[in-house]
Design an enzyme around this catalytic site. Structure first.
Site, mmCIF file in Angstrom:
data_model
loop_
_atom_site.group_PDB
_atom_site.id
_atom_site.type_symbol
_atom_site.label_atom_id
_atom_site.label_comp_id
_atom_site.label_asym_id
_atom_site.label_seq_id
_atom_site.Cartn_x
_atom_site.Cartn_y
_atom_site.Cartn_z
ATOM 1 N N SER A 164 25.256 44.698 28.398
ATOM 2 C CA SER A 164 23.805 44.607 28.553
ATOM 3 C C SER A 164 23.398 43.143 28.508
ATOM 4 O O SER A 164 24.050 42.333 27.828
ATOM 5 C CB SER A 164 23.106 45.366 27.417
ATOM 6 O OG SER A 164 21.713 45.058 27.377
ATOM 7 N N TYR A 206 22.571 46.548 18.296
ATOM 8 C CA TYR A 206 22.837 46.785 19.714
ATOM 9 C C TYR A 206 23.226 45.477 20.404
ATOM 10 O O TYR A 206 24.211 45.432 21.154
ATOM 11 C CB TYR A 206 21.593 47.389 20.371
ATOM 12 C CG TYR A 206 21.784 47.736 21.828
ATOM 13 C CD1 TYR A 206 22.439 48.910 22.202
ATOM 14 C CD2 TYR A 206 21.319 46.896 22.835
ATOM 15 C CE1 TYR A 206 22.620 49.239 23.539
ATOM 16 C CE2 TYR A 206 21.492 47.220 24.175
ATOM 17 C CZ TYR A 206 22.145 48.394 24.518
ATOM 18 O OH TYR A 206 22.329 48.709 25.846
#
Length: 258
Positions: free
Chosen positions: A148, A162
């Protein structure tokens, strides 16, 4: 061979984790449409079975295996199902992941660890199982780690776990590429999406301030759609990307270009 033939996955077997919803479903269907038979892994077996039916409707073979990537035995079992029931281990899409949005001063260390266990350690365990299968069979393969841009940049939404997991996945991508490409013929790359409409971005989209901040950072001024990742995925999975390893293929509407 035409340029379009290089994107074909005919005769190959792909493994997709996190294939019960979101990007995992899009990825699995794209691989099947490109000609691959697909082994699906996820924890939600009811949704996983729906994905299996969609793939079989495309005329491809498919197996669905309940998989918790945090459990190394489950990772081995998914790879074994691809090998034994579909006949190969050619492509791994390490897509399984969970998000967590919480201020760090309120974060529970156990929950932080859980995110790393699934997003980072789980991906590594899947890569290990896949790599061992390829090495035992004496052939190469392609691993695509779905990272990501939040492993490279940040938003106003607090999500340290995350972000750490996705940054770590980029490090693993580089290291495995160095270990396995020359000696084992296994290419290892990372697909790095920006903000894509999915369950994972729901928390950011629901936060007006975080959403406005994110959009202001994206030159296209919008979130992406899952289908806009498919071209990059097939490039990394197929012979069209045969000279790519250790690469981070960013698809983010221009966010990291600033």
């Amino acid at each position: 061979m035409s340029v379009f033939d290089r994107f074909s996955l005919e005769g190959r077997v792909a493994i997709v984790t996190g294939a019960s919803s979101g990007l995992g479903v899009t990825f699995a269907l794209a691989l099947a449409e490109a000609g691959a038979d697909v082994a699906l892994g996820a924890r939600r077996t009811d949704l996983l079975d729906e994905t299996r039916k969609k793939i079989e409707a495309l005329g491809r073979r498919c197996v669905a295996v309940r998989t918790d990537v945090a459990d190394p035995a489950d990772c081995e079992a998914l790879v074994a199902a691809a090998r034994d029931r579909l006949g190969g281990t050619d492509v791994l899409v390490n897509n399984a992941g969970v998000g967590r949005v919480v201020p760090s001063h309120k974060d529970d260390p156990a929950e932080f660890t859980r995110v790393l266990q699934i997003n980072l350690i789980g991906a590594y365990q899947m890569a290990q199982a896949f790599g061992r299968a390829c090495i035992a069979a004496g052939h190469g393969g392609s691993i695509i780690n779905v990272s990501s841009v939040l492993g490279m940049v940040s938003t106003d939404a607090p999500q340290a776990a995350y972000s750490a997991s996705k940054a770590g996945l980029l490090g693993i991508t580089r290291d495995l590429a160095m270990q396995w490409t020359l000696r084992r013929g296994i290419r290892v790359n990372a697909l790095v999406p920006g903000l894509i409409h999915s369950d994972m971005t729901a928390a950011i989209e629901a936060d007006e301030k975080a959403a406005a901040s994110a959009l202001a950072s994206i030159p296209m001024r919008r979130l992406g759609d899952a289908d806009e990742l498919v071209g990059a995925l097939l490039l990394l999975a197929s012979d069209a990307g045969s000279y790519m390893t250790g690469s981070f293929l960013v698809v983010d509407g221009g966010w990291t270009a600033q």
